[in-house]
Enzyme design. Sequence first.
Site, PDB file in Angstrom:
ATOM      1  NE  ARG A  65     -12.003  -4.079  -5.095  1.00 53.54           N
ATOM      2  CZ  ARG A  65     -11.442  -4.363  -4.526  1.00 53.54           C
ATOM      3  NH1 ARG A  65     -10.941  -3.707  -4.037  1.00 53.54           N
ATOM      4  NH2 ARG A  65     -10.926  -6.059  -4.367  1.00 53.54           N
ATOM      5  CG  HIS A  72      -0.459  -8.930  -0.031  1.00 49.19           C
ATOM      6  ND1 HIS A  72      -0.294  -7.154   0.230  1.00 49.19           N
ATOM      7  CD2 HIS A  72      -1.762  -8.701  -0.196  1.00 49.19           C
ATOM      8  CE1 HIS A  72      -1.987  -6.892  -0.164  1.00 49.19           C
ATOM      9  NE2 HIS A  72      -2.517  -7.288  -0.625  1.00 49.19           N
ATOM     10  CG  LEU A 111     -18.986  -1.925   3.470  1.00 47.40           C
ATOM     11  CD1 LEU A 111     -18.690  -0.410   3.907  1.00 47.40           C
ATOM     12  CD2 LEU A 111     -20.369  -2.254   4.115  1.00 47.40           C
ATOM     13  CB  SER A 162     -13.659  -5.475  -0.664  1.00 45.89           C
ATOM     14  OG  SER A 162     -12.710  -4.543  -0.957  1.00 45.89           O
ATOM     15  CE1 TYR A 208      -3.241  -2.840   0.505  1.00 40.86           C
ATOM     16  CE2 TYR A 208      -3.360  -2.440   2.520  1.00 40.86           C
ATOM     17  CZ  TYR A 208      -3.484  -3.506   1.167  1.00 40.86           C
ATOM     18  OH  TYR A 208      -4.379  -4.547   1.956  1.00 40.86           O
TER      19      TYR A 208
END
Length: 332
Positions: A204, A121, A202, A200, A55
């Site tokens: 996105r 990841h 929701l 995620s 990130y």
Amino acid sequence: MNHRKLANQSVVEIGLGAMNLSHAYGTPPEPAAAKALLHAALDLGINHIDTAALYGFGRNEELVGETLQPFRQRFFLASKCGMTGVNGKRVIDGRPETLKQTCKEALRRLRTDVIDLYYLHRWDKKVPVEDSVGGLADLVREGHIRAIGLSEVSAQTLRKAHAVHPIAAVQSEYSLWTRNPEIGLLTVCRELGTALVAFSPLARGFLANGVPDPRDFVEKDIRRGMPRFHPPHFGRNRKLLDQFNRIAWEAGCTPAQLALAWLLAKAPFVLPIVGTTSIAHLEEDIAASKVRLSADTLATLEKLINADTVSGSRYPPETLAEIDTEETPNAG
């Protein structure tokens, strides 16, 4: 909020994914605003913070470390390795020596001596997952990390990894409109005692009515490359929201809270992490912990939004080729 078990620790059932503060959805907030949101998360009782070396190519770990180091004993810290930025490009590299070096750099950026949960990841398909997990197991023995997780893997890969070292958690996209974990992963997580951390939750922003028109996405918004937000898929998916919003109104909650409450009801080992740059949205999201849905409401939601009613795949073909998650048939 209620608590659930994660890597043998008790954490609140809704955690914070810090990615949005540095990466993925366009221009990130100013540093002062990002720090304010992290402080607000702790003040609201959130004690599960999730970040990754990817990130912002390290900037998100630096942000979390700089902001929260004075409060390190108050929260459970999760980060990820195996997918990082190298010379400005995203690279998947699961070699044990790379994972160990990434961890060393992460500890420095996060300003901590130990990471509570360290995920692979992405499974680097050029490296046996057993080798990657073996490298992470060395980090556990050396005291640099407390537990091992995986991200975007299948039930079969979880079994292989777990045979080398216990896997505390699998992080996977999971929401009403992304039901992939239900193909096999949920069953194996239950069998092995592995938590499923749902990112995620929701959809996105879709299930929070946060996507009025995908044409408004800024240049660096990763949703620009996701088929579900392209025509004709988005128009079809948008039609699901009217009834979804009515169900939320009848349940006495917001659409975002409805989506999270549905997810919390799926299994006691499912822990959603929400991502936002808004303190008001964060307050709204964690209030979902108080929402209780009837069996009839849950059944209605299951029928309304599922793998058969959602149009389009969640990722473009090149991204689907990188991950190991079982995929539902393309509904669109």
